[in-house]
Design a protein around this motif. Structure first.
Motif, PDB file in Angstrom:
ATOM      1  N   PRO A  76       2.760 -10.704  14.094  1.00 11.36           N
ATOM      2  CA  PRO A  76       3.297 -10.398  12.485  1.00 11.36           C
ATOM      3  C   PRO A  76       2.286  -9.380  11.941  1.00 11.36           C
ATOM      4  CG  PRO A  76       2.086 -12.555  12.870  1.00 11.36           C
ATOM      5  CD  PRO A  76       2.401 -11.985  14.089  1.00 11.36           C
ATOM      6  N   ALA A  77       2.868  -8.868  10.716  1.00  6.56           N
ATOM      7  CA  ALA A  77       2.019  -7.964  10.073  1.00  6.56           C
ATOM      8  C   ALA A  77       0.894  -8.616   9.509  1.00  6.56           C
ATOM      9  CB  ALA A  77       2.934  -7.413   8.896  1.00  6.56           C
ATOM     10  N   VAL A  78      -0.140  -7.805   9.485  1.00  3.27           N
ATOM     11  CA  VAL A  78      -1.415  -8.469   8.838  1.00  3.27           C
ATOM     12  C   VAL A  78      -1.817  -8.135   7.496  1.00  3.27           C
ATOM     13  CG1 VAL A  78      -3.932  -8.659   9.054  1.00  3.27           C
ATOM     14  CG2 VAL A  78      -2.580  -8.635  11.042  1.00  3.27           C
ATOM     15  N   ILE A  79      -1.689  -9.229   6.382  1.00  4.20           N
ATOM     16  CA  ILE A  79      -1.563  -8.584   5.057  1.00  4.20           C
ATOM     17  C   ILE A  79      -2.692  -9.309   4.180  1.00  4.20           C
ATOM     18  CG2 ILE A  79      -0.072  -9.152   2.922  1.00  4.20           C
ATOM     19  CD1 ILE A  79       2.174  -8.829   4.443  1.00  4.20           C
ATOM     20  N   VAL A  80      -3.375  -8.578   3.315  1.00  6.02           N
ATOM     21  CA  VAL A  80      -4.442  -8.924   2.525  1.00  6.02           C
ATOM     22  C   VAL A  80      -4.133  -8.839   1.068  1.00  6.02           C
ATOM     23  CG1 VAL A  80      -6.951  -8.531   1.671  1.00  6.02           C
ATOM     24  CG2 VAL A  80      -6.229  -8.370   4.079  1.00  6.02           C
ATOM     25  N   ASP A  81      -4.306  -9.990   0.561  1.00 12.13           N
ATOM     26  CA  ASP A  81      -3.944 -10.030  -0.896  1.00 12.13           C
ATOM     27  C   ASP A  81      -5.286  -9.999  -1.632  1.00 12.13           C
ATOM     28  OD1 ASP A  81      -3.376 -10.683  -3.544  1.00 12.13           O
ATOM     29  OD2 ASP A  81      -2.045 -12.408  -3.111  1.00 12.13           O
ATOM     30  N   MET A  82      -5.940  -9.054  -2.263  1.00 13.95           N
ATOM     31  CA  MET A  82      -7.349  -8.745  -2.712  1.00 13.95           C
ATOM     32  C   MET A  82      -7.294  -9.021  -4.216  1.00 13.95           C
ATOM     33  SD  MET A  82      -9.989  -6.040  -1.728  1.00 13.95           S
ATOM     34  CE  MET A  82     -10.256  -7.094  -0.032  1.00 13.95           C
ATOM     35  N   VAL A 145      -1.174  -3.949   5.464  1.00 10.86           N
ATOM     36  CA  VAL A 145      -0.958  -3.885   4.103  1.00 10.86           C
ATOM     37  C   VAL A 145      -2.146  -4.517   3.313  1.00 10.86           C
ATOM     38  CG1 VAL A 145       0.739  -4.359   2.016  1.00 10.86           C
ATOM     39  CG2 VAL A 145       1.645  -3.628   4.482  1.00 10.86           C
ATOM     40  N   LEU A 146      -2.645  -3.683   2.513  1.00  8.63           N
ATOM     41  CA  LEU A 146      -3.711  -4.485   1.667  1.00  8.63           C
ATOM     42  C   LEU A 146      -3.232  -4.304   0.250  1.00  8.63           C
ATOM     43  CD1 LEU A 146      -6.457  -5.420   1.098  1.00  8.63           C
ATOM     44  CD2 LEU A 146      -7.276  -3.121   1.532  1.00  8.63           C
ATOM     45  N   ALA A 147      -2.642  -5.319  -0.432  1.00 10.71           N
ATOM     46  CA  ALA A 147      -2.258  -5.448  -1.852  1.00 10.71           C
ATOM     47  C   ALA A 147      -3.488  -5.783  -2.614  1.00 10.71           C
ATOM     48  CB  ALA A 147      -1.123  -6.226  -1.790  1.00 10.71           C
ATOM     49  N   ALA A 148      -3.918  -4.743  -3.575  1.00 12.19           N
ATOM     50  CA  ALA A 148      -5.006  -5.101  -4.245  1.00 12.19           C
ATOM     51  C   ALA A 148      -4.820  -5.167  -5.558  1.00 12.19           C
ATOM     52  CB  ALA A 148      -6.318  -4.203  -3.857  1.00 12.19           C
ATOM     53  N   ASN A 149      -4.552  -6.052  -6.542  1.00 10.15           N
ATOM     54  CA  ASN A 149      -4.010  -6.224  -7.733  1.00 10.15           C
ATOM     55  C   ASN A 149      -5.388  -6.117  -8.473  1.00 10.15           C
ATOM     56  OD1 ASN A 149      -2.381  -5.989  -9.888  1.00 10.15           O
ATOM     57  ND2 ASN A 149      -1.802  -8.304  -9.870  1.00 10.15           N
ATOM     58  N   VAL A 150      -6.471  -5.104  -8.349  1.00  9.71           N
ATOM     59  CA  VAL A 150      -7.490  -5.000  -9.221  1.00  9.71           C
ATOM     60  C   VAL A 150      -7.274  -4.989 -10.780  1.00  9.71           C
ATOM     61  CG1 VAL A 150      -8.395  -3.675  -7.226  1.00  9.71           C
ATOM     62  CG2 VAL A 150      -7.649  -2.540  -9.155  1.00  9.71           C
ATOM     63  N   PRO A 151      -8.364  -5.556 -11.576  1.00 11.75           N
ATOM     64  CA  PRO A 151      -8.587  -5.290 -12.919  1.00 11.75           C
ATOM     65  C   PRO A 151      -8.717  -3.926 -13.280  1.00 11.75           C
ATOM     66  CG  PRO A 151     -10.593  -6.140 -12.075  1.00 11.75           C
ATOM     67  CD  PRO A 151      -9.625  -6.171 -10.689  1.00 11.75           C
TER      68      PRO A 151
END
Length: 250
Positions: A76-82, A145-151
């Motif tokens: 599976p795809a390795v995903i990070v929710d940062m 995929v690195l999804a980074a919903n940063v301020p």
């Protein structure tokens, strides 16, 4: 009314909302990407515009995982929710993709506690700490995929936010520094170390900040592009780690 269990509970919830508490904190959940995401008081509330980031990230993750039904099964795809907050982005990606290796990170203990509940069904792991710091070292160079919903709100503009945000959400989830891009620059600086060849970093920003955000991603070795949704008023920057010569995409 459907959330309240008793007439007294409904009255108490109405009073909390009338006093200015965000509706999602009063209910204990937010609707996001067709899911009901648990959101505790004091935790950042997922925005509907972030669904645009999820759709983009899901499409990229599907490509990373390869076509279904052909050849041997790929991992599976390795995903990070940062900067995961409630873990809404990670939970939504897991729901969209069905099979992922999911990790989430936030510096706020209340957010981590909330995120663990939201990503549990997907078997996601949630870590408390500063950006990449708590992630297992074995993940370096393996994140698709690195999804980074940063301020990304500039410090001087935090006071202009609606009271539901500025009074009830953690400052650390809103304040992005003098120009709103302080946290983002830290994320882009280390992203090439953690992304797999051909892996993608996605983050939300304002349309006004997009040129600076693109420049930050490019200066750190990523190949950036901007995606926009007029319907959701969303601007997402996608930075791709190029594969070096002779280095296969993972």
């Amino acid at each position: 009314m459907s959330t309240a269990r008793t007439p007294g509970g409904l009255a108490a919830m109405v009073d909390r909302r009338a006093a200015g508490q965000p509706l999602e904190h009063v209910l204990g959940w937010a609707e996001f990407f067709g899911l009901r995401i648990a959101v505790d008081p004091g935790v950042f509330i997922p925005r509907r515009r972030t669904e645009f980031l999820v759709r983009r990230a899901a499409a990229l993750a599907r490509h990373a995982a390869g076509p279904s039904g052909t050849g041997p099964a790929r991992p599976p795809a390795v995903i990070v929710d940062m900067c995961c907050g409630s873990g809404a982005v990670g939970a939504a990606l897991a729901a969209a993709l069905g099979r992922v290796e999911l990790y989430a990170v936030d510096i706020d203990p209340a957010a981590v506690w909330c995120a663990r509940r939201n990503v549990a069904a997907a078997g996601g792991q949630v870590y408390q700490g500063d950006l990449y710091g708590p992630l297992p070292a074995r993940m370096r160079g393996h994140v698709h995929v690195l999804a980074a919903n940063v301020p990304y709100v500039p410090t001087e503009e935090v006071g202009l936010l609606p009271p539901e945000a500025r009074d009830h959400e953690p400052r650390v989830a809103l304040d992005g520094g003098a120009d709103g891009l302080d946290v983002l620059r830290r994320v882009t600086a280390a992203a090439p170390e953690w992304l797999a060849p051909g892996g993608h970093l996605l983050f939300e920003t304002s349309e006004r900040q997009a040129p600076q955000a693109v420049a930050a991603a490019a200066s750190d070795g990523l190949v950036p592009r901007v995606a926009r949704s007029g319907t959701l008023n969303a601007t997402v920057v996608i930075g791709t780690r190029p594969a070096r010569q002779g280095e296969p995409e993972r």
